[in-house]
Design a protein around this motif. Structure first.
Motif, PDB file in Angstrom:
ATOM      1  N   VAL A  24      12.927 -29.306 -38.137  1.00  0.00           N
ATOM      2  CA  VAL A  24      12.767 -28.091 -37.674  1.00  0.00           C
ATOM      3  C   VAL A  24      12.860 -27.060 -38.687  1.00  0.00           C
ATOM      4  CG1 VAL A  24      12.109 -26.268 -35.817  1.00  0.00           C
ATOM      5  CG2 VAL A  24      12.661 -28.715 -35.380  1.00  0.00           C
ATOM      6  N   LEU A  25      11.723 -26.319 -39.136  1.00  0.00           N
ATOM      7  CA  LEU A  25      12.019 -25.208 -40.504  1.00  0.00           C
ATOM      8  C   LEU A  25      11.671 -24.064 -39.784  1.00  0.00           C
ATOM      9  CD1 LEU A  25      12.665 -25.337 -43.292  1.00  0.00           C
ATOM     10  CD2 LEU A  25      10.032 -25.268 -43.825  1.00  0.00           C
ATOM     11  N   LEU A  26      12.681 -23.010 -39.882  1.00  0.00           N
ATOM     12  CA  LEU A  26      12.675 -21.690 -39.108  1.00  0.00           C
ATOM     13  C   LEU A  26      12.696 -20.411 -40.361  1.00  0.00           C
ATOM     14  CD1 LEU A  26      15.523 -23.079 -37.305  1.00  0.00           C
ATOM     15  CD2 LEU A  26      13.855 -21.882 -35.985  1.00  0.00           C
ATOM     16  N   ILE A  27      11.443 -19.934 -40.440  1.00  0.00           N
ATOM     17  CA  ILE A  27      11.085 -18.911 -41.458  1.00  0.00           C
ATOM     18  C   ILE A  27      11.226 -17.376 -40.765  1.00  0.00           C
ATOM     19  CG2 ILE A  27       9.419 -18.054 -43.073  1.00  0.00           C
ATOM     20  CD1 ILE A  27       8.072 -20.839 -42.678  1.00  0.00           C
ATOM     21  N   SER A  36      19.261 -14.818 -39.054  1.00  0.00           N
ATOM     22  CA  SER A  36      18.410 -14.312 -37.920  1.00  0.00           C
ATOM     23  C   SER A  36      18.239 -15.383 -36.927  1.00  0.00           C
ATOM     24  CB  SER A  36      17.168 -13.707 -38.210  1.00  0.00           C
ATOM     25  OG  SER A  36      17.411 -12.702 -39.380  1.00  0.00           O
ATOM     26  N   TRP A  37      18.301 -16.672 -37.444  1.00  0.00           N
ATOM     27  CA  TRP A  37      17.874 -17.777 -36.692  1.00  0.00           C
ATOM     28  C   TRP A  37      19.279 -18.534 -36.099  1.00  0.00           C
ATOM     29  CZ3 TRP A  37      12.907 -18.088 -35.072  1.00  0.00           C
ATOM     30  CH2 TRP A  37      11.948 -17.729 -35.744  1.00  0.00           C
ATOM     31  N   TRP A 299      12.485  -8.259 -32.392  1.00  0.00           N
ATOM     32  CA  TRP A 299      13.673  -9.143 -32.849  1.00  0.00           C
ATOM     33  C   TRP A 299      13.974  -9.957 -31.762  1.00  0.00           C
ATOM     34  CZ3 TRP A 299      13.164  -7.405 -37.399  1.00  0.00           C
ATOM     35  CH2 TRP A 299      13.035  -5.871 -37.742  1.00  0.00           C
ATOM     36  N   ILE A 300      12.739 -10.574 -31.208  1.00  0.00           N
ATOM     37  CA  ILE A 300      12.985 -11.528 -30.159  1.00  0.00           C
ATOM     38  C   ILE A 300      13.640 -12.919 -30.269  1.00  0.00           C
ATOM     39  CG2 ILE A 300      10.899 -12.814 -30.809  1.00  0.00           C
ATOM     40  CD1 ILE A 300       9.941 -12.955 -27.912  1.00  0.00           C
ATOM     41  N   GLN A 301      14.032 -13.325 -31.169  1.00  0.00           N
ATOM     42  CA  GLN A 301      14.809 -14.604 -31.234  1.00  0.00           C
ATOM     43  C   GLN A 301      16.026 -14.342 -31.143  1.00  0.00           C
ATOM     44  OE1 GLN A 301      13.423 -13.304 -34.042  1.00  0.00           O
ATOM     45  NE2 GLN A 301      14.234 -14.253 -35.834  1.00  0.00           N
ATOM     46  N   GLN A 302      16.600 -12.859 -31.580  1.00  0.00           N
ATOM     47  CA  GLN A 302      18.009 -12.552 -31.263  1.00  0.00           C
ATOM     48  C   GLN A 302      18.282 -11.701 -30.053  1.00  0.00           C
ATOM     49  OE1 GLN A 302      19.989 -11.551 -35.248  1.00  0.00           O
ATOM     50  NE2 GLN A 302      18.059 -10.964 -35.754  1.00  0.00           N
ATOM     51  N   GLU A 303      17.111 -11.032 -29.741  1.00  0.00           N
ATOM     52  CA  GLU A 303      17.204 -10.106 -28.373  1.00  0.00           C
ATOM     53  C   GLU A 303      17.347 -11.141 -27.020  1.00  0.00           C
ATOM     54  OE1 GLU A 303      14.574  -6.980 -27.863  1.00  0.00           O
ATOM     55  OE2 GLU A 303      13.824  -7.040 -29.928  1.00  0.00           O
ATOM     56  N   GLN A 304      16.623 -12.023 -27.206  1.00  0.00           N
ATOM     57  CA  GLN A 304      16.249 -13.089 -26.048  1.00  0.00           C
ATOM     58  C   GLN A 304      16.526 -14.563 -26.746  1.00  0.00           C
ATOM     59  OE1 GLN A 304      15.700 -12.159 -22.899  1.00  0.00           O
ATOM     60  NE2 GLN A 304      15.137  -9.858 -22.898  1.00  0.00           N
ATOM     61  N   ALA A 305      17.579 -14.748 -27.117  1.00  0.00           N
ATOM     62  CA  ALA A 305      17.851 -15.949 -27.918  1.00  0.00           C
ATOM     63  C   ALA A 305      17.825 -16.991 -26.691  1.00  0.00           C
ATOM     64  CB  ALA A 305      19.201 -16.024 -28.455  1.00  0.00           C
TER      65      ALA A 305
END
Length: 322
Positions: A24-27, A36-37, A299-305
């Motif tokens: 799974v590649l996270l950009i 950030s991921w 910043w959704i992936q950090q706000e609502q991880a």
């Protein structure tokens, strides 16, 4: 998790990775980094996936070409193709946030044989506009609204990155504050910049870090951008019209792989890209999931991880995705 450098065909890239299993590649997007991921890399690794989050071209510890033309969508997609190959794989699921979302969508559009599914965050797929390059259309919209220039148009100037380079700490603090879901409406960015102002000056000087960002995490961003500068990241924007010219062969093409789209309810980017959300299914016929996360900003992936991890894992476990 571990961080390492990996040499691809055209670029030395730094990656953050964890786990073994399907890739799974996270950009990431602007102004972010592979870190950030971090929450997603950990969750995916724990769930039996090989999660890889690169610092993208021009960012962090990945190489930074100096020519503006070296930041086209063909280069960005090509970097991800090269990375998958360098990792010893032939297929993966691609995930993208902010500017990383258009890259992820185009990975799936251009190389569906390699990118077997796509998960976009915050920025929906925006099909190529047949009537002409995008920056002229954006300028016309800005003029009609009378709210100043959309920051994307301001970023076309050759010196646009310098206002960020002068004081990376202030620039980053204001950027994270202005697009966060916890920031009150009147302090969030609209994306439009009045005459005589800059992207930085439109955000209040007393802007604070979002509640999810620690001082230590913030320093990681500051140190990376102080060392590498903002020219490469802003060069991504300077290629919008070039990208339009380079992708004429993709006019009216559909993304046919399994897909998902997740956006924060309070994401200011919806002020200027949200119109593409309603018609997303027309361009992505195998859209398995389209979710608005209550209270979340950009910043959704950090706000609502936890919620993003839940949605991402649910998508990955759907038939035909992995």
């Amino acid at each position: 998790m571990q961080t390492r450098h990996i040499q691809t065909d055209g670029l030395k890239q730094q990656i953050l990775e964890a786990g073994t299993g399907p890739l799974v590649l996270l950009i990431h997007g602007f102004p972010e980094l592979g870190i950030s991921w971090r929450a997603q890399v950990q969750a995916l690794g724990d769930a039996g996936f090989h999660a890889v989050a690169p610092d993208m071209r021009g960012y962090g510890s990945t190489e930074r070409p100096t020519d503006v033309a070296d930041y086209s969508i063909l280069h960005l997609v090509g970097d991800m193709v090269d990375l998958v190959r360098a990792l010893g794989e032939t297929q993966c699921v691609v995930v993208g946030h902010d500017w990383g979302a258009p890259v992820a969508w185009h990975c799936a559009l251009m190389r569906p044989d390699m990118f077997r599914a796509v998960f976009g965050l915050s920025v929906p797929f925006q099909p190529r506009r047949p009537k002409g390059p995008p920056t002229a259309a954006m300028a016309a919209i800005s003029k009609r609204l009378g709210r100043g220039d959309l920051y994307i148009n301001r970023f076309q100037a050759g010196d646009a990155h310098q206002v960020f380079d002068v004081d990376p700490t202030t620039a980053l603090r204001k950027a994270f504050h202005a697009y966060d879901g916890a920031t009150p409406d009147e302090r969030q960015s609209t994306g439009f910049i009045p005459d005589g102002e800059t992207f930085i000056s439109t955000v209040p000087d007393d802007a604070t870090l979002p509640p999810w960002m620690s001082e230590a995490h913030f320093r990681e961003y500051v140190e990376a951008f102080a060392a590498g500068g903002f020219k490469g990241p802003v060069d991504w924007y300077r290629n919008l019209d070039r990208n339009w010219a380079l992708t004429a062969h993709l006019q009216d093409a559909l993304i046919r792989v399994p897909a998902a789209f997740v956006v924060g309810e309070r994401d200011p980017v919806r002020n200027y890209s949200g119109q593409h959300e309603a018609g997303l299914k027309d361009w992505v016929p195998d859209l398995r999931m389209q979710v608005e996360v209550p209270g979340a900003g950009h910043w959704i992936q950090q706000e609502q991880a936890d919620e993003v991890n839940r949605l991402l894992l649910a998508f990955l476990r759907m038939p035909g995705v992995v």
